[in-house]
Design an enzyme around this catalytic site. Structure first.
Site, PDB file in Angstrom:
ATOM      1  CG  ASP A  17     -22.737   4.505  18.135  1.00 55.04           C
ATOM      2  OD1 ASP A  17     -23.717   4.752  17.416  1.00 55.04           O
ATOM      3  OD2 ASP A  17     -22.751   3.632  19.026  1.00 55.04           O
ATOM      4  CG  ASN A  48     -13.580   6.009  22.417  1.00 57.49           C
ATOM      5  OD1 ASN A  48     -13.519   5.138  23.281  1.00 57.49           O
ATOM      6  ND2 ASN A  48     -14.404   5.902  21.373  1.00 57.49           N
ATOM      7  CD  GLU A  49     -14.041   2.036  19.848  1.00 63.91           C
ATOM      8  OE1 GLU A  49     -14.708   2.392  18.864  1.00 63.91           O
ATOM      9  OE2 GLU A  49     -14.270   0.991  20.498  1.00 63.91           O
ATOM     10  CG  ASN A  83     -13.585   0.936  24.061  1.00 64.49           C
ATOM     11  OD1 ASN A  83     -13.358   0.977  25.265  1.00 64.49           O
ATOM     12  ND2 ASN A  83     -13.801   2.012  23.330  1.00 64.49           N
ATOM     13  CE1 TYR A 107     -19.611  -2.851  22.815  1.00 63.06           C
ATOM     14  CE2 TYR A 107     -17.530  -2.013  21.961  1.00 63.06           C
ATOM     15  CZ  TYR A 107     -18.694  -1.834  22.694  1.00 63.06           C
ATOM     16  OH  TYR A 107     -18.944  -0.625  23.319  1.00 63.06           O
ATOM     17  CE1 TYR A 148     -21.934  -3.365  16.899  1.00 66.46           C
ATOM     18  CE2 TYR A 148     -20.253  -2.786  18.494  1.00 66.46           C
ATOM     19  CZ  TYR A 148     -21.446  -2.508  17.861  1.00 66.46           C
ATOM     20  OH  TYR A 148     -22.145  -1.370  18.181  1.00 66.46           O
ATOM     21  CD  GLU A 208     -16.827   2.076  24.294  1.00 64.17           C
ATOM     22  OE1 GLU A 208     -17.329   1.376  23.378  1.00 64.17           O
ATOM     23  OE2 GLU A 208     -16.492   3.256  24.146  1.00 64.17           O
ATOM     24  CD1 TRP A 255     -21.379   1.146  24.348  1.00 67.65           C
ATOM     25  CD2 TRP A 255     -20.167   2.594  25.554  1.00 67.65           C
ATOM     26  NE1 TRP A 255     -21.499   2.377  23.754  1.00 67.65           N
ATOM     27  CE2 TRP A 255     -20.769   3.289  24.492  1.00 67.65           C
ATOM     28  CE3 TRP A 255     -19.371   3.310  26.459  1.00 67.65           C
ATOM     29  CZ2 TRP A 255     -20.590   4.656  24.295  1.00 67.65           C
ATOM     30  CZ3 TRP A 255     -19.201   4.655  26.260  1.00 67.65           C
ATOM     31  CH2 TRP A 255     -19.804   5.312  25.183  1.00 67.65           C
ATOM     32  CE  LYS A 302     -23.251  -2.246  21.551  1.00 68.19           C
ATOM     33  NZ  LYS A 302     -23.597  -1.251  20.516  1.00 68.19           N
TER      34      LYS A 302
HETATM   35  C1  BDP Z   1     -17.452   1.816  20.374  1.00 66.91           C
HETATM   36  C2  BDP Z   1     -17.482   3.293  20.641  1.00 66.91           C
HETATM   37  C3  BDP Z   1     -18.789   3.789  21.234  1.00 66.91           C
HETATM   38  C4  BDP Z   1     -19.934   3.074  20.602  1.00 66.91           C
HETATM   39  C5  BDP Z   1     -19.826   1.589  20.890  1.00 66.91           C
HETATM   40  C6  BDP Z   1     -20.983   0.779  20.286  1.00 66.91           C
HETATM   41  O1  BDP Z   1     -16.385   3.720  21.429  1.00 66.91           O
HETATM   42  O2  BDP Z   1     -18.881   5.176  21.059  1.00 66.91           O
HETATM   43  O3  BDP Z   1     -21.181   3.576  20.998  1.00 66.91           O
HETATM   44  O4  BDP Z   1     -18.628   1.089  20.382  1.00 66.91           O
HETATM   45  O5  BDP Z   1     -20.851   0.362  19.153  1.00 66.91           O
HETATM   46  O6  BDP Z   1     -17.047   1.671  19.075  1.00 66.91           O
HETATM   47  O7  BDP Z   1     -21.990   0.636  20.950  1.00 66.91           O
END
Ligand code: BDP
Length: 604
Positions: free
Chosen positions: A163, A416-417, A471, A473, A477, A510, A555, A574
Site C-alpha cells: 500500500d 511486515n504483514e 497491525n 484495524y 477495516y 499499526e 498508522w 491515515k
Molecule cells: C497495513 C499495511 C500498511 C497499510 C495499512 C493501511 O502494513 O502498509 O498502509 O495497513 O491499510 O496493511 O492503511
C-alpha cells in the site's frame, strides 16, 4: 558498511544535483558507451516520478537511465576512489565512461564500488540504468505482467503488492570518496554495559584491507576527551563512569580508528556509537534495565516532489513534530530508511524499529477486504508462489551490515504483514531469524509485524519472535464505525496473546483510520477528524488495561501516496498529520496522552 565521511585521510565528493534522464522505451537499444540521448533532466536524490508533468514518465514501469559528468582532482587520482550510492531503486547497472562497474539489486540499501581503474583525467561520464520492476523474487513484492500495445511494443506492468506508491529513482545521495590504498574497511561496535557499576566494555572489531603495522582504537567522549584506547583489530575498551545513550537523551561516543604504518597514521575513520542495553524479559522491553514504553509511529519516506527521495528538511521537521507530541520512537515501515535519517535518530535519541523491505509476502493482497471477515486460510498459497528467500537473506545481511552500530536501532523487523498463518511460513522464516541473530553483533530482539489474520490461534511463527508486534484495524477495516464492537475485539485478542505468551511483550505497530483533514461530523462518522480521535481514544483505553502491552505506534505519521485503488483517494489518509505536516484533530489528543506517559515504567 561505513558511511562516507571526511577525515584526515579521506575526502568525500558529492555527485548530487541535476542529472540527464530518460525512460527506456525498449525500442532501440541504449548504448552506455555513447553519451545518453536524453532530453529530460532529473534532480538527485529524489524519485523521478513527481518531478515530471508527464503521465508516461510518472507511471513508467521498466527501465530508466540517468547520466552526469564529473571530474576528480588530480592529487586524488592516486588514492583509492570509491563510488557509493545510498540507494538506487530497485535495481541498478552502473557504468563509468561506458564500462560497467557494478550492479546491485534491492532499492533501499547502499552499495559501492572502487572505480580508480575506470577513471580518466578530465571529464568522466557516469551512467546508471535503473529498473523499478518488482515481482515474486524481489522485496518488496510486486505482481508483474507484460503485454503488447497496438504498435506491438512491450508494455511492462507492476501492480504493487503493498500500500505505497512504487516510487523509484536515485533516492539517496551519490558520493565519490577517497581512502588511502591501505584502508579501514568496516567497524563493528558492540558495547556491553554493567548498569550497576556504570562501566562498559566496548568491543570493537575492525576490518582492514592492505597493510598496517597497528590498528589503534581510541574512544572519545562528547566533550572531546579520551575515554579509553586499545590496539588491535579486535579489541575491548573499558569506559568507566559511562554516559548512557537514552531515549530522547542521546549521548554519543566516537570510536576513532587509526590504521598505522611505519609510525604514521595512514587511514582514520570516526564511527559514532552509543552505550545502551536492550533486553526482552518478563513481558517487558527493557532499555538500560528500565521497562520502555514505545510511543510513536509507522512512517514512510514520502514527501511532495521528492517522493521517496531523501528530504533532510522533512526528516528534521518530522522528528521535531514527534518530540513535540511526546513520541519517542518509530518503525522504518516498510523498508530501510536513509543513512542520514538513521544518523539523525542516533543524535536525537529517537528509538527505531528497523524494518527490511519484506512487504507484500502475502499471496492475496488486494483491496478486497472480505479476507478479514473470513479469517486466516492456512492453505493460502503464499509460500508456494513466493520466491523471495534469496532476496530476503540479502536484505537482512545488507541492513544489519549498514545499521549494526546505530544505538537508535533497538529491534529488527524481519517483515511486515507476511502470511505467517499460512502453511510453509515457519519453514520460510526460521532460517531468516537465525541469520539475523547470528549477524547482529549487538544481538537485538527480533520481530515480524503481524497482519490481522495472524492471530494467537492461526499464527504459525510467533515462537520465533521476541516481541509480538501487531497491525490491527478493528473499527476501521473490520466493524467500520462501530467502536464498541471494535473495543471488545481488541481486548479479547490482546488478552489471548498475553495468555499464550506471558513473557513476550506485545505492542501495536499499526492502528489507524483514514481521515480527511477538514471533514467533521457531529456523529463522529468514519473519515471525519472526530472518528479518528474517538478511534484512538478507544484503543488507548484497552492498551492501558493490558499488562504486557509495551507500546503504541500508530498508522501513520502523515498521509502518503499509494498505488491507485478505489479505497484510496489521493493516497492513504491515515496520517495524524497531512502530507504537508499539518496536524489533524487527533494529534492534540495523542499529544496530551503521550506527553503524560513516561518513556520508562509506564507498565511496571
Ligand atoms: C497495513 C499495511 C500498511 C497499510 C495499512 C493501511 O502494513 O502498509 O498502509 O495497513 O491499510 O496493511 O492503511
Amino acid at each position: 558498511m561505513l558511511y562516507p565521511i571526511d577525515t584526515e585521510s579521506r575526502v568525500v565528493m558529492n555527485l548530487n544535483g541535476v542529472w540527464k534522464f530518460m525512460i527506456d522505451r525498449e525500442v532501440e537499444a541504449v548504448n552506455p558507451a555513447e553519451p545518453l540521448p536524453a532530453e529530460e533532466v532529473m534532480a538527485v536524490p529524489a524519485s523521478f516520478n513527481d518531478q515530471t508533468v508527464t503521465k508516461e514518465i510518472r507511471e513508467h514501469s521498466g527501465y530508466t537511465w540517468y547520466e552526469r559528468e564529473f571530474k576528480v582532482a588530480t592529487p586524488l587520482m592516486k588514492k583509492r576512489v570509491v563510488l557509493r550510492f545510498g540507494s538506487a531503486t530497485h535495481e541498478a547497472w552502473v557504468y563509468v565512461n561506458g564500462r560497467e562497474v557494478t550492479h546491485h539489486k534491492g532499492g533501499f540499501t547502499p552499495f559501492e564500488v572502487e572505480i580508480g581503474e575506470f577513471l580518466e583525467q578530465g571529464t568522466n561520464r557516469l551512467t546508471v540504468r535503473l529498473s523499478n520492476l518488482l515481482d515474486y523474487t524481489t522485496l518488496p513484492v510486486g505482481n508483474y505482467s507484460e503485454h503488447s500495445d497496438e504498435e506491438g511494443n512491450l508494455v511492462r506492468k507492476v501492480d504493487e503488492n503493498f500500500d505505497f506508491f512504487n516510487y523509484a529513482g536515485l533516492h539517496r545521495p551519490v558520493h565519490l570518496y577517497t581512502t588511502p590504498k591501505d584502508y579501514i574497511k568496516d567497524i563493528s561496535i558492540a558495547p556491553e554495559v554493567d548498569l550497576d557499576k556504570r562501566r562498559a566494555d566496548v568491543k570493537v572489531d575492525v576490518k582492514t584491507a592492505g597493510d598496517f603495522d597497528e590498528v589503534l582504537v581510541t574512544i572519545i567522549d562528547e566533550e572531546g576527551n579520551e575515554a579509553g584506547r586499545s590496539s588491535g583489530n579486535t579489541v575491548s575498551v573499558a569506559i568507566d563512569d559511562v554516559a548512557l545513550w537514552q531515549p530522547l537523551d542521546a549521548y554519543l561516543y566516537t570510536a576513532k580508528v587509526e590504521g598505522i604504518k611505519g609510525g604514521e597514521t595512514t587511514d582514520v575513520y570516526d564511527e559514532q556509537f552509543g552505550v545502551r542495553k536492550v533486553e526482552v524479559a518478563g513481558g517487558r522491553f527493557l532499555i538500560n534495565g528500565e521497562p520502555f514504553y514505545f510511543k510513536g509511529f509507522g512512517k514512510h519516506e514520502d514527501t511532495y516532489v521528492n517522493g521517496r527521495g531523501l528530504n533532510e528538511a522533512y526528516n528534521v521537521l518530522d522528528i521535531n513534530l514527534m518530540k513535540k507530541m511526546g513520541a519517542n520512537s518509530f518503525r522504518t515501515s516498510h523498508y530501510p530508511y536513509s543513512d542520514e535519517m538513521m544518523r539523525l535518530c542516533d543524535r536525537e535519541g529517537i528509538v527505531v524499529i528497523d524494518e527490511t523491505p519484506a512487504v507484500g509476502l502475502f499471496g492475496s493482497f488486494s483491496f478486497d477486504l472480505s479476507i478479514l471477515e473470513n479469517g486466516a486460510d492456512s492453505k493460502d498459497g503464499t509460500w508456494e508462489v513466493m520466491n523471495t528467500s534469496d532476496a530476503h537473506e540479502q536484505v537482512i545481511r545488507e541492513l544489519i551490515d549498514r545499521d549494526k552500530n546505530h544505538p537508535s536501532v533497538v529491534m529488527w523487523s524481519i517483515s511486515n504483514e507476511a502470511a505467517t498463518y499460512a502453511n510453509g511460513a515457519h519453514e520460510y522464516f526460521e532460517p531468516l531469524f537465525n541469520l539475523a541473530r547470528e549477524l547482529d553483533p549487538q544481538k537485538r530482539p527480533l520481530t515480524n509485524v503481524y497482519i490481522m489474520m495472524a492471530t494467537p490461534e492461526s499464527d504459525q511463527c510467533s515462537d520465533l519472535l521476541d516481541v509480538i508486534a501487531l497491525n490491527r484495524y478493528y473499527g476501521w477495516y473490520l466493524d467500520t464505525g462501530d467502536l464498541k464492537t471494535a473495543e471488545a475485539k481488541t481486548r479479547k485478542e490482546l488478552l489471548a496473546w498475553q495468555e499464550k505468551y506471558p513473557d513476550k511483550p506485545i505492542m501495536y505497530t499499526e492502528y489507524g483510520a483514514d481521515t480527511v483533514a477538514g471533514f467533521h461530523s457531529p456523529y463522529g462518522e468514519p473519515f471525519s477528524e472526530e472518528y479518528q480521535e474517538d478511534y484512538y481514544r478507544m484503543n488507548s483505553k484497552v492498551f492501558d488495561e493490558i499488562d504486557n502491552f509495551v507500546g503504541e505506534q500508530l498508522w501513520n505519521f502523515a498521509d502518503f501516496q499509494t498505488k491507485f485503488g478505489i479505497n484510496r483517494v489521493q493516497g492513504n489518509k491515515k496520517g495524524v498529520f497531512t502530507r504537508e505536516r499539518e496536524p489533524k484533530m487527533a494529534a492534540r489528543y495523542l499529544s496530551e496522552r503521550w506527553n503524560s506517559i513516561p518513556d520508562f515504567g509506564y507498565k511496571k
